[in-house]
Each structure stands twice: as structure tokens, then as C-alpha cells.
Design a protein around this motif. Sequence first.
Motif, PDB file in Angstrom:
ATOM      1  N   ARG A 134       0.811  -1.210   0.000  1.00  0.00           N
ATOM      2  CA  ARG A 134       0.000   0.000   0.000  1.00  0.00           C
ATOM      3  C   ARG A 134       0.848   1.265   0.000  1.00  0.00           C
ATOM      4  O   ARG A 134       0.448   2.301  -0.519  1.00  0.00           O
ATOM      5  CB  ARG A 134      -0.920   0.011   1.219  1.00  0.00           C
ATOM      6  N   ASP A 148      -6.871 -11.513   6.767  1.00  0.00           N
ATOM      7  CA  ASP A 148      -7.701 -12.700   6.996  1.00  0.00           C
ATOM      8  C   ASP A 148      -7.148 -13.896   6.227  1.00  0.00           C
ATOM      9  O   ASP A 148      -7.038 -15.007   6.756  1.00  0.00           O
ATOM     10  CB  ASP A 148      -9.140 -12.452   6.544  1.00  0.00           C
ATOM     11  N   THR A 203     -10.135  -9.962   3.933  1.00  0.00           N
ATOM     12  CA  THR A 203      -9.003  -9.056   3.776  1.00  0.00           C
ATOM     13  C   THR A 203      -7.733  -9.876   3.559  1.00  0.00           C
ATOM     14  O   THR A 203      -7.693 -11.092   3.782  1.00  0.00           O
ATOM     15  CB  THR A 203      -8.823  -8.181   5.014  1.00  0.00           C
ATOM     16  N   ARG A 204      -6.670  -9.194   3.155  1.00  0.00           N
ATOM     17  CA  ARG A 204      -5.378  -9.868   3.004  1.00  0.00           C
ATOM     18  C   ARG A 204      -4.938 -10.463   4.334  1.00  0.00           C
ATOM     19  O   ARG A 204      -4.415 -11.589   4.389  1.00  0.00           O
ATOM     20  CB  ARG A 204      -4.334  -8.889   2.478  1.00  0.00           C
TER      21      ARG A 204
END
Length: 337
Positions: free
Chosen positions: A273, A305, A302-303
Motif C-alpha cells: 500500500r 484474513d 481481507t489480506r
Amino acid sequence: MRIGSLFSGYGGLDLAVQRVLGGRVAWHADNDPAATAVLAHHWPDVPNHGDVTGIDWTGVEPVEVLTAGFPCQDVSLAGRRAGLAPGTRSGLWTHTAHAIHTLRPRLVVIENVRGLLSAPAATREMEPCPWCVGDRPGPVLRALGAILGDLADLGYDARWCGLRAADTGAPHARFRVFVLARARTAAADPHHLGRPRPRDPRQRWSRPADHDRATANTEGQRRHQGRPEPARQQRRPDAALGGGLDWGPYAAAIARWERRLGRPAPTPTQPGRRGGRRLAPRFVEWLMGLPEGHVTDVPGLTRADQLRLLGNGVVPQQAASALCLMQPERTSEEVAA
């Protein structure tokens, strides 16, 4: 043959059992939201009973096989080493034992980390050795010994083995302990006839844990994620990212796993990011031997998760090989077919 699944995660242990033994998954029991999403995505018609601590097992559909990869945080070398004591995450083993006590499956399949071999079980009414008397310090029973003892008390004979994922072709070590327990029958154990029903194993663990002794390993205070170490990779100066990667000394291991899975290794990193590169969940999914997109294509995760589920999951090929080792009547060639 019906399979009941405790602490299901993304279902890796269940996939291995189905590959070796056949059958269908009758129900899951997992209350992690990310795991629940994966289970609902791949097994939409299979009920999920949620938190194992709140299940009334007398009202659950009976099964022939019960699988359980109960939490490893308190037996892992990277965890608190508190063992199977009450109040710990790994202490949820007692709820697994209670499910076995009530459901009486023919087979029980258990998976956990190497720490089962060394972590203390908890305070027990035993001396450290047959010749010791008094309050000599030191653990008196390892976690795996407690589990095997509980299974024996419940009327099950068990085999166990330790196996690395690398032993089945994966490009990472990931040593795991597997247990296969089979219910005794009157024919196999005539002395078992007439015995009262095994007592509820939760009674065994009613004593408080000796947390000072159990948490002596001060280096293991961080939470264990169980994530396999990704194989190192080097990039040739003229190679585009995502192609032409030079895996260096790991090239043979990567190629072997590619042949085993029948698909090439994904790009190991993805853009971060804030710039730079970071570990790609699809690469970890590939390392774990899962079908492409088994976790990474599930909506809403999510990444973080995805990486947590993958890191705490089971390599199906590794578990299937362990099952073959523990039941000699089946061969690796039969499973591969």
C-alpha cells in the motif's frame, strides 16, 4: 461415511480425510468469521455449529469420523507454552475430548504443531519420574501424552506420527504431529466388555494450571500464526516481476511442488500500500497445496484474513500422507490414485 469437523479453518484436514477415506462432511464447528466465510463458500449446504464451547453434542448428528486441529498457540514453540491447561486456547482440547465422549465416532483425526511433543500438559497428580518424591520442579506430562491418555480413557487406541510438509513435496518444512485414534470394539478388546461408559474427560482438567512453570519460555510471548516461511527468491536484473524468477537453491523444490500441484508457482509478492512489495496470499495458498482460489477467491476476506487462515491451516497432501503412515492397510499409491 459422515465426517464431523472441529476447528475447521479452511477445511484442509477434511480434504485430506476425504481423499484417503472418502465420505462427506456432515457439519463443521468453527466460529472464526473468516473461516466461516470460506466454509460457507465451499460447503454451502453443510451446517456450521460455531463455537465448540457452546455446543450440546447430544443434539448433533452422529459421525463416523471426527477431525480436530485445535488451537496451537499454547503448545507452540512461538507461543506461551501454557499447555492444555484450562483457560488457554490449546485447552480447547477438552471440548474436543467431550465431543468424542458424546458422539463416539469410529475414527478421530487430530493435527497440531511440533510443540505437542515438548509442551507441558498441565499440573497433574504425578511425580516427575518413578523414583522422585517431593516437589521436584519440571513438567510431568507432555501435551501429546495427555491427549493419548485421554483417548485411551475414552476407549480409543491411537497411533501418531510427525511429518514435514517437505516430506510430501512441499517447498517448506512445516513439521506437524498427526494422531489417528480408532474406537475399540468388543472383538478387538474383550476386556473392555462390561466397563462403564468412559467418564467425561473435562473432569480430569478441573485443577488450576501452574502458569508460572508453564510459561517459563520467555521467548515465546508473541502470538503464533503458524505461517510457513516462504521460499527465498532472487530476481535477475533483466527479469520482469512475475516472470523469469530465479529461485536460487530452492528452484528444485519449487519445481517439484509445481509438478505435484499441476500448476506454476504464483508471483510470491504483490505491491504494498505504501510502495515496495509484500507477501502475496496466492503464493501462500500455493505453498499450502490448496486449489487455486480456495481462500483467496472467497468474497469479503481481507489480506490479513487470508494470510492468517492460510498460516494456521493444514496442507492436505501432508495430512493425507500421515493418514497413510498411520494405517498401513492403505498405501501412498492408493491415495495418489
